[in-house]
Design a protein around this motif. Structure first.
Motif, PDB file in Angstrom:
ATOM      1  N   HIS A 173     104.538 -72.192  -7.557  1.00 13.84           N
ATOM      2  CA  HIS A 173     104.348 -72.392  -8.992  1.00 13.84           C
ATOM      3  C   HIS A 173     104.949 -71.181  -9.686  1.00 13.84           C
ATOM      4  N   HIS A 192      96.822 -66.323  -1.935  1.00 13.42           N
ATOM      5  CA  HIS A 192      96.280 -64.958  -1.899  1.00 13.42           C
ATOM      6  C   HIS A 192      95.368 -64.845  -0.690  1.00 13.42           C
ATOM      7  N   ASP A 198      98.618 -71.134  -4.674  1.00  7.82           N
ATOM      8  CA  ASP A 198      97.245 -70.887  -5.138  1.00  7.82           C
ATOM      9  C   ASP A 198      96.323 -72.104  -5.061  1.00  7.82           C
ATOM     10  N   ASP A 233     102.934 -63.679 -10.319  1.00  4.49           N
ATOM     11  CA  ASP A 233     102.731 -63.075  -9.004  1.00  4.49           C
ATOM     12  C   ASP A 233     103.382 -63.875  -7.870  1.00  4.49           C
ATOM     13  N   HIS A 234     104.128 -64.938  -8.221  1.00  4.25           N
ATOM     14  CA  HIS A 234     104.706 -65.782  -7.166  1.00  4.25           C
ATOM     15  C   HIS A 234     106.209 -66.005  -7.289  1.00  4.25           C
TER      16      HIS A 234
END
Ligand code: ZN
Length: 430
Positions: free
Chosen positions: A76, A239, A197, A80-81
């Motif tokens: 996505h 995560h 996530d 943070d990705h």
């Protein structure tokens, strides 16, 4: 139930990289894990970490394999990705390799656009949500002006895409959950799911996040069930550490599916019974089964059940959530507070709040203190000083008791604000 330091360290990606699935796969712990798959013809990267970690990730990647990167898949478009690609692309250019195929869902493009128009807001938001992790309100970290856009774009809902690299086949699926642009990968030969996530380890699904747009409880339950059908050996979560073994994989997916069905169906049932948000929320707190509270994969490390109640209600309902016409076009809360203070002395409110605090009712005490704070320009400085200080104490206390990282940071930010107000007022009073 409280979140441990180890939970948080895992969540933040502070764990050593690890190779698994007969040496074909590799997990690089980062804030937003990076999954790597090695084939004879090159590498697949599943997610690419935050912008500021691009060279650390690259170094760790090159400790695992020196093959060229052929595919990058975005689980996505969160910061943070999908933003730590700089070093990988630099290497490709230097070595004259072919640019990789980048796979993303069409909604990721809209997300990147949104980040561009709301850049300042997101810088502020991330400085709030990740305050205790040291994220400061400065530009650059979350900037969405340089993106690596997908070259293979999945369109529509329930879509999938298959491809082959080396001797292996890969399946990419689109499902909604944390976001509307979620993709997850299945690597059938080695029974590996890379989830983004949709799975975090540990923790409750990050749904109903108070700072973020709508998320999808029912879809989330269904995608967990879709993953369960794969009977996988591994989940590389968005995560936290790798989930290994069919039993653990099943546990991680089942409890999350069950929790999402539960919150969704119970909220919907109450909406159909003609209940409004406040009643639904408090009833939902009373009926929450213990099994979800302590389970490794549904404890409220980051997201939490209380947020999920909001998410479901908001999915189906507008902003007028009390059913009370007083709330349709309300007066300024400052003006309301001032009227309350005309009826009674601020000192009495303060004393009452102190009493509530002493009797273990911090939340009620906060509501009372806010009446004084909202009317601050009418209040004597001594009373105001005590009020700010008490609010700060209460918020600190709540932050200590709070397991959810997101909620904890909200309390801490509030406590910090009160500390600033106390300081400012003391200076004025000198
Ligand atoms: Zn994430």
């Amino acid at each position: 139930m409280n979140t441990t330091k180890e939970d948080m360290n895992n969540f933040m990606g502070n764990f050593p990289s690890k190779t698994f699935a007969d040496g074909t796969c590799h997990i690089i712990g980062s804030f937003g894990n990076v999954g790597v798959i090695e084939t004879d013809e090159g590498l697949i990267l599943f997610d690419i970490a935050p912008r500021q970690f691009h060279n650390i990730i690259f170094k760790k990647l090159r400790e695992f394999s020196d093959k060229p990167v052929k595919y990058i898949i975005y689980s996505h478009g969160h910061f943070d990705h999908a933003f730590g690609f700089a070093s990988v692309i630099e290497e490709i250019k230097e070595k004259g390799w072919e640019m990789p195929q980048v796979i993303g869902h069409e909604n990721i493009l809209e997300r990147f656009e949104k980040y561009q128009i709301l850049e300042k807001y997101h810088i502020w938001l991330n400085s709030q949500q990740f305050a205790s992790a040291g994220v400061k309100q400065r530009e650059g970290i979350v900037s969405a002006h340089e993106t690596l856009d997908p070259t293979i774009v999945l369109t529509g809902n329930d879509t999938s895409y298959s491809f082959q690299l080396g001797k292996y086949n890969f399946e990419v699926y689109h499902d909604k959950g944390e976001t509307d642009d979620s993709l997850w990968l299945y690597f059938p030969e080695k029974r590996v799911i890379m989830s983004g996530d949709l799975v975090m380890n540990p923790g409750f699904p990050n749904i109903g996040n108070p700072n973020k747009v709508q998320r999808y409880p029912k879809h989330w339950a269904l995608v967990m069930e879709k993953m369960l059908e794969k009977d996988a050996e591994y989940i590389l979560p968005g995560h936290g550490q790798l989930i290994e073994g069919k039993k653990n994989v099943k546990a991680a997916l089942s409890i999350r599916a069950e929790a999402m069905h539960f919150v969704h169906d119970e909220v919907v049932k109450r909406m159909n019974e003609g209940k409004w948000f406040e009643q639904i929320y408090h009833e939902m707190l009373e009926i929450y089964p213990d099994k979800f509270k302590t389970h490794e994969f549904s404890k409220p490390t980051y997201g939490c059940y209380r947020f999920a109640i909001h998410a479901t209600y908001r999915l189906y309902h507008g902003w007028y959530n009390t059913g009370n016409p007083t709330d349709l076009f309300p007066s300024k809360s400052e003006d309301i507070a001032k009227e309350f203070l005309k009826i009674n002395d601020p000192k009495k409110y303060l004393d009452h709040a102190k009493n509530l605090h002493e009797n273990g009712k911090p939340q009620l005490a906060l509501h009372i203190l806010d009446i004084i704070i909202k009317a601050s320009d009418l209040i004597e400085k001594e009373i105001l000083l005590e009020t700010y200080a008490l609010k700060g104490t209460l918020l600190k206390q709540l932050s200590k008791e709070e397991p959810s990282f997101i909620a904890k940071n909200s309390y801490l930010n509030g406590a910090k604000k009160m500390k600033g107000l106390v300081k400012e007022l003391k200076r004025e009073m000198r």
